[in-house]
Scaffold this motif. Structure first.
Motif, short mmCIF file in Angstrom:
data_model
loop_
_atom_site.label_atom_id
_atom_site.label_comp_id
_atom_site.label_asym_id
_atom_site.label_seq_id
_atom_site.Cartn_x
_atom_site.Cartn_y
_atom_site.Cartn_z
N ALA A 226 0.83 -1.36 0.01
CA ALA A 226 -0.01 0.03 -0.08
C ALA A 226 0.84 1.18 -0.09
O ALA A 226 0.53 2.39 -0.89
N PHE A 227 2.00 1.27 0.78
CA PHE A 227 2.85 2.29 0.88
C PHE A 227 3.42 2.65 -0.60
O PHE A 227 3.61 3.94 -1.15
N PHE A 228 3.73 1.55 -1.26
CA PHE A 228 4.75 1.73 -2.59
C PHE A 228 3.80 1.95 -3.57
O PHE A 228 4.12 2.69 -4.49
N ARG A 229 2.38 1.58 -3.54
CA ARG A 229 1.44 2.22 -4.48
C ARG A 229 1.20 3.66 -4.29
O ARG A 229 1.15 4.05 -5.44
N GLN A 230 1.20 4.24 -3.10
CA GLN A 230 1.08 5.63 -3.02
C GLN A 230 2.53 6.20 -3.60
O GLN A 230 2.38 7.28 -4.21
N MET A 231 3.60 5.88 -3.36
CA MET A 231 4.64 6.40 -4.09
C MET A 231 4.82 6.29 -5.46
O MET A 231 4.94 7.21 -5.96
N GLY A 232 3.98 5.11 -6.06
CA GLY A 232 3.95 5.27 -7.37
C GLY A 232 3.08 6.28 -7.89
O GLY A 232 3.33 7.04 -8.96
N ALA A 233 2.00 6.51 -7.28
CA ALA A 233 0.76 7.57 -7.68
C ALA A 233 1.61 8.78 -7.53
O ALA A 233 1.49 9.79 -8.48
N ILE A 234 2.52 9.03 -6.67
CA ILE A 234 3.06 10.46 -6.38
C ILE A 234 4.01 10.60 -7.35
O ILE A 234 4.12 11.66 -7.99
N THR A 235 4.70 9.62 -7.68
CA THR A 235 5.91 10.02 -8.65
C THR A 235 5.12 10.18 -10.11
O THR A 235 5.67 10.97 -10.85
N LYS A 236 4.17 9.47 -10.38
CA LYS A 236 3.58 9.68 -11.68
C LYS A 236 2.94 11.24 -11.94
O LYS A 236 3.21 11.84 -12.79
N THR A 237 2.38 11.55 -10.77
CA THR A 237 1.91 12.81 -10.68
C THR A 237 3.14 13.98 -10.94
O THR A 237 3.06 14.81 -11.67
N VAL A 238 4.24 13.68 -10.28
CA VAL A 238 5.32 14.65 -10.53
C VAL A 238 6.00 14.38 -11.78
O VAL A 238 6.46 15.53 -12.58
#
Length: 328
Positions: A140-152
């Motif tokens: 769940a943590f790394f899915r959030q990391m992926g979403a944030i990075t995609k946004t950036v």
């Protein structure tokens, strides 16, 4: 005033402030009548010198970050704090996760160094809390990391290179220049830079492959678990903030440190790709990723040297030699 600096060797890269300097910075930022209750140095970072400062009349502490003196900065890390400040308008899509800048001073009138005061982020540093959760919840943590990075990475720029400059018209020019700066820093440190210069020569020779990347995109440059905050009470790891975004860069998103770390191990971090999206695994993309790895290893070598990690410095030559063999 309670003042708690981190005990460091006299020649350590991170140089502390005195209690009087913390008070002088606080007066510059908040007025001459401000009263500092305490200043506690935070030892988790490895570049800026950082304090949690409590002030009379304020419910929440603030964070004071102080850059190294100009003469102690590598070429490849020039004015990183100013680079972070310049990047903030481009990071509007993740503003709720970022600390708010309260004051910034590049004048050197107070302490002879750049400094910035930011709001205190809620949460607990991920390295201190993530391990308390069962590993079955880590995806769940790394899915959030992926979403944030995609946004950036969706943020488009007008040039390649550091957000605050210098600016480059092509990705190959920015990358070759970056490798050249790392090589010059290694020279100044008394370390062999021949392998980095070989990588730079290969990158220049194969510039057409690098310049398939035509649109500059935002990279955070140094983001991973170490500079992520998570909710201390949430039932699963929940990201509440990110900090130390001073290495932002207009680049090929695949060159970002976050991508390197997401690819590093086939463990829970593979969930990153579920939200970020699939990697480009074409031959040219794979070749470019090796050039990016060489650049990361050069920067790692400099950091290990700065930290006095001689074994790590030696290991970087072996690792970079393997990469060089795959691109030459």
């Amino acid at each position: 005033m309670e003042f708690r600096p981190v005990a460091r060797a006299a020649g350590a890269f991170q140089q502390p402030l005195t209690a009087e300097q913390v008070q002088a910075v606080s007066r510059r930022a908040f007025g001459t009548n401000v009263q500092v209750v305490s200043a506690v140095e935070l030892g988790s970072g490895m570049y800026n010198t950082t304090y949690r400062v409590d002030l009379v009349g304020q419910e929440r502490p603030v964070i004071l970050r102080v850059a190294p003196a100009p003469e102690r900065q590598f070429r490849s890390e020039h004015q990183l704090m100013r680079n972070e400040y310049a990047s903030l308008p481009h990071l509007a899509a993740i503003t709720p996760l970022l600390p708010r800048v309260i004051a910034a001073d590049w004048s050197h009138e107070v302490i002879g160094r750049d400094w910035m005061i930011q709001s205190h982020l809620d949460g607990i540093p991920a390295p201190e809390r993530l391990g308390d959760y069962p590993r079955t919840l880590w995806p769940a943590f790394f899915r959030q990391m992926g979403a944030i990075t995609k946004t950036v990475h969706a943020v488009r720029g007008a040039h390649f290179g550091p957000v605050n400059g210098p600016r480059y018209a092509t990705w190959s020019a920015a990358l070759v220049a970056s490798l050249g700066e790392i090589a010059a820093d290694l020279d100044d440190a008394g370390l062999d830079a021949a392998d980095i210069r070989k990588v730079a020569a290969v990158a220049a020779r194969e510039s057409a492959v690098l310049d398939e990347i035509t649109e500059p995109r935002m990279s955070l440059g140094d983001h991973w678990t170490l500079n992520t905050m998570i909710d201390g009470a949430a039932p699963e790891p929940t990201i509440t903030g990110i900090f130390d975004t001073d290495r932002t860069y207009w680049s090929d998103p695949a060159s970002d440190w976050t991508i390197r770390m997401a690819m590093a191990k086939p463990d829970e971090r593979t969930a990153f790709w579920e939200t970020y999206g699939p990697r480009d695994e074409s031959p040219h993309a794979v070749w470019r990723s090796r050039i990016y790895e060489a650049r990361h290893l050069g920067a790692i070598r400099l950091e290990r040297h700065r930290l006095g990690n001689a074994h790590g410095v030696r290991d970087s030559y072996r690792a970079l030699g393997t990469v060089l063999d795959s691109v030459a």
